[in-house]
Design an enzyme around this catalytic site. Structure first.
Site, PDB file in Angstrom:
ATOM      1  N   CYS A 172       8.611   1.764   1.497  1.00  0.00           N
ATOM      2  CA  CYS A 172       9.207   2.405   0.327  1.00  0.00           C
ATOM      3  C   CYS A 172      10.689   2.075   0.334  1.00  0.00           C
ATOM      4  CB  CYS A 172       8.991   3.916   0.365  1.00  0.00           C
ATOM      5  SG  CYS A 172       9.784   4.806  -0.998  1.00  0.00           S
TER       6      CYS A 172
ATOM      7  N   CYS B 223      11.860   2.538  -8.027  1.00  0.00           N
ATOM      8  CA  CYS B 223      11.053   1.983  -6.939  1.00  0.00           C
ATOM      9  C   CYS B 223      11.813   0.788  -6.398  1.00  0.00           C
ATOM     10  CB  CYS B 223       9.662   1.577  -7.433  1.00  0.00           C
ATOM     11  SG  CYS B 223       8.656   0.796  -6.139  1.00  0.00           S
TER      12      CYS B 223
END
EC number: 5.1.1.7
Length: 274
Positions: free
Chosen positions: A217, A73
């Site tokens: 993201c 992430c």
């Protein structure tokens, strides 16, 4: 349990120090904490652990809101670096961490920016993982509502990137879930929808695996730029605009690591009884 609430461009996290306190989470506990009405609310849970390798500084674990553990992430990595600095767990500017799929270096800059060495993009289909006979710059994916051309890459987690004319009108709500669970991605996939403004500027929406569409993201921004460069559509330094803000992505092509630079924001600290 003590925790911090943080966000990277609106992609929000609960970050937990697993170095100085003992923590254990079941998928059910994570789902309960992630609930924005009955829990704390977050896109991902990040856990800071002591390093598995004594040559590194920390181990970095990531759990989606649905309780599933994932390997990468990018926005979370920036918040991870900010967290360990704020909490006095390290005073280093260059922080080395391991993840499920490899190692990363996080650099804390003086202007509240965090630069993350995301490693080299992975294109080999079996390693993404993605079902294909060989690497191609574009793959045809058929869904129940639409056939799309996409690039497929791993940034430590799987991504498919679809170019669209306008991200505001792109059918992210319907197409995103169909791509996320497409049978050719056996571990599911993060689906990115990329609008190219020019060779150094794109806009992006990402439907994340296990989280749905998020404000931003980081690994999705990296994947979109990598795909765009491989397809000859983008230059080596690209600004990526997401609904939560902008990131700068640098990649000099195959054989080189990819870098992501952006902010990480601490919102508040809290305590909750599990």
């Amino acid at each position: 349990m003590q925790f911090s609430k943080m966000h990277g461009l609106g992609n929000d996290f609960v970050v937990v120090d697993g170095v100085t306190q003992n923590v254990f989470f079941t998928p059910e506990t994570i789902r309960r904490l992630a609930n924005r009405h009955c829990g704390i609310g977050f896109d991902q849970l990040l856990i800071v652990e002591a390093p598995y390798d004594p040559e590194l500084d920390f181990h970095y674990r990531i759990f989606n809101a649905d309780g599933s553990e994932v390997s990468q992430c990018g926005n979370g990595a920036r918040c991870f670096a900010r967290f360990v600095t704020l909490k006095g767990l390290t005073n280093k500017k260059d922080i080395s961490v391991s993840t499920q799929k490899g190692n990363m270096v996080l650099t804390v800059k003086d202007d509240n920016q965090i630069r993350v060495n995301m490693g080299e993009p992975i294109w080999e289909p079996a390693k993404i993982p993605f079902t294909a006979n060989k690497f191609e710059k574009n793959y045809i994916l058929r869904t129940d509502i639409q056939t799309v051309l996409c690039g497929a890459v791993s940034m430590g987690n799987p991504h498919c990137v679809v170019q669209v004319d306008d991200i505001q009108t792109a059918n992210v709500e319907q197409l995103g879930p169909l791509l996320e669970s497409h049978e050719r991605f056996p571990e599911r996939v993060n689906a990115g929808f990329m609008q190219i403004i020019n060779k150094e500027h794109i806009k992006l929406r990402v439907y994340e695996r296990g989280a749905g569409e998020t404000q931003a993201c980081g690994s999705g921004a990296c994947a979109a730029v990598a795909v765009g460069i491989m397809q000859g559509l983008l230059n080596n330094n690209v600004q990526v605009d997401l609904s939560g803000g902008s990131l700068m992505i640098e990649w000099n092509g195959v054989g080189h690591p990819l870098y992501m630079t952006g902010e990480a924001t601490h919102i508040y600290d809290g305590f909750i009884t599990l």
